[in-house]
Design a protein around this motif. Sequence first.
Motif, PDB file in Angstrom:
ATOM      1  N   ASN A  65      53.512 -29.459   9.557  1.00 61.53           N
ATOM      2  CA  ASN A  65      54.777 -29.696  10.249  1.00 61.53           C
ATOM      3  C   ASN A  65      54.632 -29.404  11.738  1.00 61.53           C
ATOM      4  OD1 ASN A  65      57.450 -30.255  10.736  1.00 61.53           O
ATOM      5  ND2 ASN A  65      58.244 -28.522   9.594  1.00 61.53           N
ATOM      6  N   ILE A  66      54.070 -28.262  12.057  1.00 59.11           N
ATOM      7  CA  ILE A  66      53.867 -27.891  13.464  1.00 59.11           C
ATOM      8  C   ILE A  66      52.903 -28.866  14.136  1.00 59.11           C
ATOM      9  CG2 ILE A  66      52.877 -26.124  14.977  1.00 59.11           C
ATOM     10  CD1 ILE A  66      53.964 -24.055  12.895  1.00 59.11           C
ATOM     11  N   TRP A  67      51.808 -29.189  13.450  1.00 53.14           N
ATOM     12  CA  TRP A  67      50.828 -30.123  14.001  1.00 53.14           C
ATOM     13  C   TRP A  67      51.488 -31.462  14.305  1.00 53.14           C
ATOM     14  CZ3 TRP A  67      48.859 -34.892  12.857  1.00 53.14           C
ATOM     15  CH2 TRP A  67      47.696 -35.262  13.534  1.00 53.14           C
ATOM     16  N   GLY A  68      52.311 -31.961  13.370  1.00 54.74           N
ATOM     17  CA  GLY A  68      52.981 -33.244  13.567  1.00 54.74           C
ATOM     18  C   GLY A  68      53.912 -33.247  14.767  1.00 54.74           C
ATOM     19  N   HIS A  69      54.627 -32.149  14.963  1.00 53.73           N
ATOM     20  CA  HIS A  69      55.530 -32.052  16.120  1.00 53.73           C
ATOM     21  C   HIS A  69      54.744 -32.003  17.432  1.00 53.73           C
ATOM     22  CE1 HIS A  69      59.490 -31.766  14.312  1.00 53.73           C
ATOM     23  NE2 HIS A  69      58.938 -31.074  13.329  1.00 53.73           N
ATOM     24  N   ASN A  70      53.579 -31.406  17.406  1.00 56.42           N
ATOM     25  CA  ASN A  70      52.766 -31.275  18.617  1.00 56.42           C
ATOM     26  C   ASN A  70      51.845 -32.467  18.874  1.00 56.42           C
ATOM     27  OD1 ASN A  70      53.839 -28.753  19.269  1.00 56.42           O
ATOM     28  ND2 ASN A  70      52.350 -27.700  17.982  1.00 56.42           N
ATOM     29  N   ASN A  71      51.704 -33.332  17.879  1.00 58.01           N
ATOM     30  CA  ASN A  71      50.797 -34.489  17.973  1.00 58.01           C
ATOM     31  C   ASN A  71      51.506 -35.731  17.429  1.00 58.01           C
ATOM     32  OD1 ASN A  71      47.978 -33.163  18.607  1.00 58.01           O
ATOM     33  ND2 ASN A  71      48.958 -31.886  17.067  1.00 58.01           N
ATOM     34  N   LYS A  72      52.627 -36.085  18.026  1.00 54.82           N
ATOM     35  CA  LYS A  72      53.499 -37.149  17.500  1.00 54.82           C
ATOM     36  C   LYS A  72      52.757 -38.465  17.233  1.00 54.82           C
ATOM     37  CE  LYS A  72      57.784 -35.529  17.626  1.00 54.82           C
ATOM     38  NZ  LYS A  72      58.554 -35.341  16.451  1.00 54.82           N
ATOM     39  N   ARG A  73      52.049 -38.971  18.196  1.00 52.77           N
ATOM     40  CA  ARG A  73      51.406 -40.275  18.007  1.00 52.77           C
ATOM     41  C   ARG A  73      50.377 -40.234  16.880  1.00 52.77           C
ATOM     42  NH1 ARG A  73      52.655 -40.053  23.259  1.00 52.77           N
ATOM     43  NH2 ARG A  73      53.672 -41.828  24.232  1.00 52.77           N
ATOM     44  N   ARG A  74      49.608 -39.166  16.832  1.00 52.52           N
ATOM     45  CA  ARG A  74      48.618 -39.027  15.749  1.00 52.52           C
ATOM     46  C   ARG A  74      49.315 -38.858  14.403  1.00 52.52           C
ATOM     47  NH1 ARG A  74      44.685 -34.512  17.685  1.00 52.52           N
ATOM     48  NH2 ARG A  74      43.760 -34.863  15.634  1.00 52.52           N
ATOM     49  N   TRP A  75      50.445 -38.140  14.368  1.00 53.57           N
ATOM     50  CA  TRP A  75      51.210 -37.965  13.130  1.00 53.57           C
ATOM     51  C   TRP A  75      51.736 -39.320  12.650  1.00 53.57           C
ATOM     52  CZ3 TRP A  75      51.912 -35.564   8.859  1.00 53.57           C
ATOM     53  CH2 TRP A  75      53.093 -35.728   8.130  1.00 53.57           C
ATOM     54  N   PHE A  76      52.334 -40.101  13.558  1.00 50.79           N
ATOM     55  CA  PHE A  76      52.866 -41.400  13.162  1.00 50.79           C
ATOM     56  C   PHE A  76      51.745 -42.321  12.670  1.00 50.79           C
ATOM     57  CE2 PHE A  76      56.521 -40.581  16.304  1.00 50.79           C
ATOM     58  CZ  PHE A  76      57.302 -39.997  15.312  1.00 50.79           C
ATOM     59  N   ALA A  77      50.580 -42.261  13.293  1.00 46.01           N
ATOM     60  CA  ALA A  77      49.432 -43.051  12.830  1.00 46.01           C
ATOM     61  C   ALA A  77      49.016 -42.597  11.432  1.00 46.01           C
ATOM     62  CB  ALA A  77      48.270 -42.930  13.812  1.00 46.01           C
ATOM     63  N   TYR A  78      49.038 -41.277  11.192  1.00 41.78           N
ATOM     64  CA  TYR A  78      48.691 -40.751   9.869  1.00 41.78           C
ATOM     65  C   TYR A  78      49.691 -41.255   8.825  1.00 41.78           C
ATOM     66  CZ  TYR A  78      48.027 -37.601   5.972  1.00 41.78           C
ATOM     67  OH  TYR A  78      47.838 -37.101   4.707  1.00 41.78           O
ATOM     68  N   VAL A  79      50.983 -41.179   9.153  1.00 46.37           N
ATOM     69  CA  VAL A  79      52.032 -41.638   8.226  1.00 46.37           C
ATOM     70  C   VAL A  79      51.832 -43.118   7.918  1.00 46.37           C
ATOM     71  CG1 VAL A  79      54.520 -42.013   7.956  1.00 46.37           C
ATOM     72  CG2 VAL A  79      53.686 -39.860   8.919  1.00 46.37           C
TER      73      VAL A  79
END
Length: 127
Positions: free
Chosen positions: A65-79
């Motif tokens: 959760n924290i990683w996703g908030h701090n790395n938005k573009r990478r999180w969205f790519a992962y999703v």
Amino acid sequence: CRKHARAYLDGLARKVVVAGRCELDHRALGIACDGRIQILHGLDRDEDGVRWDTRNLFSGCGAANIWGHNNKRRWFAYVRDFRGADVYDELCRLADECASGRTKVDYAEVERTLLASLALTTEAGPE
């Protein structure tokens, strides 16, 4: 009222999605699971058009959760990779339609959908 309806739906979504384990690929994210299992949103939680869409929800850990908030573009790519491009694009479309005012959240329909998902989850039993 809207505030309590949202809190109620958040609770239902949590019951449907949170499985007692993190479903994310920590190696792909480059982090270690911290064991604090919670509900995570693929697109941001404030995207009401998909806030309670189970395709936008994950059973994940606090570290992710924290990683996703701090790395938005990478999180969205992962999703997008995790759910597939078609599902991700559909979630973005639904979120955009709601954000623009073209559609509104049907709280009763969200409740029906989550209760049906919860019944299926309960019938299936623990993994």
